[in-house]
Enzyme design. Structure first.
Site, short mmCIF file in Angstrom:
data_model
loop_
_atom_site.label_atom_id
_atom_site.label_comp_id
_atom_site.label_asym_id
_atom_site.label_seq_id
_atom_site.Cartn_x
_atom_site.Cartn_y
_atom_site.Cartn_z
N TRP A 1 0.83 -1.21 0.00
CA TRP A 1 0.00 0.00 0.00
C TRP A 1 0.87 1.26 0.00
CZ3 TRP A 1 -5.37 -0.70 2.23
CH2 TRP A 1 -6.09 0.47 2.24
N ILE A 2 1.91 1.25 0.83
CA ILE A 2 2.73 2.45 1.04
C ILE A 2 3.52 2.83 -0.20
CG2 ILE A 2 4.88 1.37 1.87
CD1 ILE A 2 3.17 4.23 3.68
N ARG A 3 3.58 1.91 -1.17
CA ARG A 3 4.29 2.24 -2.41
C ARG A 3 3.60 3.36 -3.18
NH1 ARG A 3 7.45 3.02 -3.04
NH2 ARG A 3 8.24 2.39 -5.05
N GLU B 1 1.21 6.27 10.79
CA GLU B 1 1.08 4.87 11.19
C GLU B 1 1.36 4.73 12.69
OE1 GLU B 1 3.42 2.06 8.95
OE2 GLU B 1 2.70 0.36 10.13
N TYR B 2 0.63 3.84 13.30
CA TYR B 2 0.87 3.42 14.67
C TYR B 2 2.32 2.98 14.79
CZ TYR B 2 -0.08 0.90 19.06
OH TYR B 2 -0.09 0.46 20.35
N SER B 3 3.04 3.50 15.78
CA SER B 3 4.47 3.25 15.84
C SER B 3 4.83 2.16 16.84
CB SER B 3 5.21 4.53 16.24
OG SER B 3 6.54 4.23 16.57
N ARG C 1 -5.30 -1.52 -7.55
CA ARG C 1 -5.50 -2.45 -6.44
C ARG C 1 -6.88 -3.10 -6.43
NH1 ARG C 1 -0.31 -3.59 -5.70
NH2 ARG C 1 0.89 -1.69 -5.31
#
Lengths: 301, 301, 301, 301
Positions: free
Chosen positions: A110-112, A120-122, A223
């Site tokens: 997705w991040i591409r 994002e939750y770290s 997608r």
């Protein structure tokens, strides 16, 4: 996915008190706001905010084209015109923010798509939950024999059971060890930024993802396509339903021109024209490679 | 700028009917929506839409940092922390869309900021209005003698009058010829995409400009700066007032850390530390060039 | 465009001394480096630097697809496969830097492509030269009657002469006044950042423009298209010839799939399939608007 | 990391045959090309290609500023001026392409920098190697007690041994199962795109990463910082050494203004000025929060 009572109550609270605004409002999106749409076993998509509607696209286009587009008599016609001629900036005038919970290996695909904003939750700061994607048996398929990046037949019951057993056991063991490494009970406790490296890529993460409509369409074209991996496609399909409620005219144009459309090379155009003229054309005459010809015939017979 | 009665009525209509929404609402921005804020002689800025508020920044940051930020007891403290440590993604979660009317030479500087969405009025499709930026006499300044990109003293009355006369006359002549070239009265009429090339760069254009808060802050840091050209700075300053109403906590942090802050090189840090220890440091000892030393002394004496 | 002897000497000097490198080298591009290709009356394109070649695209793709693409037996096949399936990242691995001299109204269209790096000659710092784009008479066309953004018939000789006279006279007058405003002879002299506003948009500017091959292809698809304005299309066409020498395999794939290809909506696919099956389909049955049907018939008869 | 004889031979071959070019050449970079610089236990960085050098930055800046910068007598002075005044576009004129092998959890941080081009080895198409990052004992540190995203003291030998044992065992087990799931020996064999989800995030991946110098500096400022996680910082530090060889003047300016510099808020500026005037200022009087005051005192005493 089962939301906790606290989470359900929070969503209720967020939906409880409408406030007046002078901005453009999409009724279809208001009905969606904050609600959790389940995807995969523990994943979800929620709309957190949005900006604009079909009219905002038209309004932006009319700034660009002024009197020049007045002859397109209606909004739907103008939106179809913009989509057909690859105008991107009017669609960029709409924006949406999602809250998504998804497995890490899906997040990595997705991040591409770089033209979006992400929080994002770290796992440096925080401890990840014990939630892993375990596929349904009907999703456990063999490697495709014709497509290096796809799936073939569903695994037999016995093989499928072996795979599920391995996935579940390794996830459980890795997470047990993650907790043991972090524990400060009788030991120092490993830093979170290190302990996370032991977790497998089917663990769930979550993020806020904000994107404009043009770039969202680009994401969905790739997608929601049948060649995309099932585990990301199912998120894209849920988003298609959301977008259809948000900007119905733009989504219909996208569906016709992008999702349902075809792109032809010059060689393919030439073949189709000869066929329309009654000729029979072979692969050898087409100038296409075998792979390209096979893809061509899948569409055109 | 004087809006036509039709334009004023349109703004009234846009502001007349609030509708309920479940989204985050910024009261400060609702009070601004659609209203025209005059800039320069014929320019304007209007807020057309926005997404998010101070709470949206905090909410996005808490997804990222989870339990890790709970010890920052309040929203203002967290926003200041994010700004201080150059966290950009939480600020990207807010978005704003402006309608801006501005001279072409200002638009050419503005567009250099690439991370934004733009729909500009097209002079290929449409005919530009007869509106030109003519500076106020107090803005007509000589070339700076110390700064290759700045202004020095205000022109004397006589020289100023000559300049204004040239600007007005050339604008009028160019526009007259623009109309004559376009005219289809007794002739074919030149295509709009060609006729526009005769217009000078102080003619007004307009666009929709949509940007996230992080990139807007970046724009404002450079363009609300005292070294920016007056004709773009005055737009930036108007936008600062708008942003202060939209996201007051974020704007205050931006004001303190960026607009009011200073950046020091390693060499400058070393000089300041020696001064704090009571030493006197000369330019030669500082390792700085003359220009850098002059800039340093302007701030630190 | 006539380069000065100094400029020609500088180009000669830049081309005089090859140096050894271990990087990928494109012979076709080495033959182009630094040379000035004339465009319009005073414009030019020069290649200043480049990175990568056809092999770099293949190499990047093989990192992505590893053993998965080994069955594509050759580089050309793989490049065509990547282009056909809209893979963008391998093409992003090549980069090129141009020096372009172009009229301001062309620069204003060009800069709308945001994914590129630009350094433009600054009229705040420097004085622009007295060079204006004056079209050839065969380019002076009337507004199109069917296309709001295009040209129709060439102007008659008499009207054409009137237009050229106006363009030349206004350019000369504006530039004379620009010089008079700047002059420090017996007066203070207006700041450059202000005086420039009097110049018309057919004055030439110049910039360095650096872009990756994927985004360059996107630019060329839109700007080398027959619907693009002639004054930018002629730059795009020159760049096509340059790219064909730089990465011949990638350019051939681009030519076939993008420049020579067609995009069909779902409705258009349905019509073509019915035609292939021998049916006659009318616009009313097609589901297309009149405009869309007209465009469809221009391609497919 | 131990490269295979095949890999070493390939690098030798790539370095064996210099070819002539007319482009800008950086000797420092030529000496680096293709060579593998080890990072972590199995990671590496290699320079695959580059474009431009210090002179290219200066050249681009002079297009922008023309005669305006002639008074900056030398290249180093101009580059420092550009860096000091946050000019970004001249630095964007240089480009570099790296081949990087790195653990997945590092890749997930790295990819958050969006302004770059990436081709990653695909685990949909290909099978990942059995290579995992196992930290050195001196890197196994406890969670920091003062910093939610950092490390504190190194773990005791016994705890450290337990952690290493878990990391190694889980990696081995997960990879064994990955191979068993993929195997087509007596079973269908699970699709690669599914089997990969069982792998932990310390497995190595690799990619080509291409970026311009301005965005690379931004990356290095954040990732070569002492607050960055060790496992990404060590890559950033290796890249700093490479960049210092590539564009020595630009790197020195970056080192002084960014890596070695400090950013002060307006409140911090006010405190420093009072101190320079001999005053003693307390946290309460400073207007800073406790956290901000602590950070301030770490630098200024």
């Amino acid at each position: 996915m089962s939301l906790t009572p606290e989470q359900l109550a929070e969503i209720e609270a967020q939906r409880a008190t409408p406030r007046p605004t002078l901005r453009a409002v999409s009724e279809g999106m208001e009905a969606r706001l904050y609600k959790a749409h389940q995807v995969l076993d523990h994943g979800l998509i929620r709309v957190i905010d949005y900006m604009g509607d079909d009219a905002a696209i038209v309004q932006a286009a009319r700034v660009s084209y002024g009197a020049g587009t007045k002859h397109v008599s209606n909004d739907e016609g103008l939106i179809r015109y913009l989509m057909r001629h690859w105008h991107s900036t009017p669609f960029e005038m709409c924006e949406v923010k999602f809250h998504v919970k998804l497995p890490v290996f899906v997040a990595r695909q997705w991040i591409r798509h770089r033209t979006a904003n992400v929080n994002e939750y770290s796992a440096r700061y925080s401890i990840l939950d014990r939630e892993f994607y375990i596929p349904q048996p009907e999703q456990l398929a063999a490697q495709s024999t014709v497509n290096n990046q796809g799936r073939g037949e569903v695994l037999s019951g016995e093989e499928s059971a072996r795979v599920l057993e391995m996935l579940k056991r390794d996830a459980a063991t890795s997470y047990d060890h993650y907790e043991q490494m972090l524990s400060q009970d009788g030991q120092q406790g490993l830093a979170r930024e290190l302990a996370r490296m032991n977790l497998p890529m089917n663990i769930y993460t979550q993020w806020y993802w904000k994107v404009d409509l043009h770039n969202l369409f680009h994401f969905l074209r790739l997608r929601a396509d049948s060649h995309a991996q099932y585990e990301i496609r199912i998120y894209a399909e849920e988003m298609c339903r959301i977008v259809a409620d948000w900007v119905p005219l733009a989504f219909k144009a996208f569906e016709d021109y992008r999702l349902g459309g075809e792109t032809l090379s010059g060689r393919a155009v030439a073949v189709l024209k000869r066929r329309l003229a009654g000729e029979v054309v072979t692969q050898e005459e087409s100038g296409m490679s075998k792979g390209e010809w096979r893809e061509f015939c899948e569409v055109w017979g």
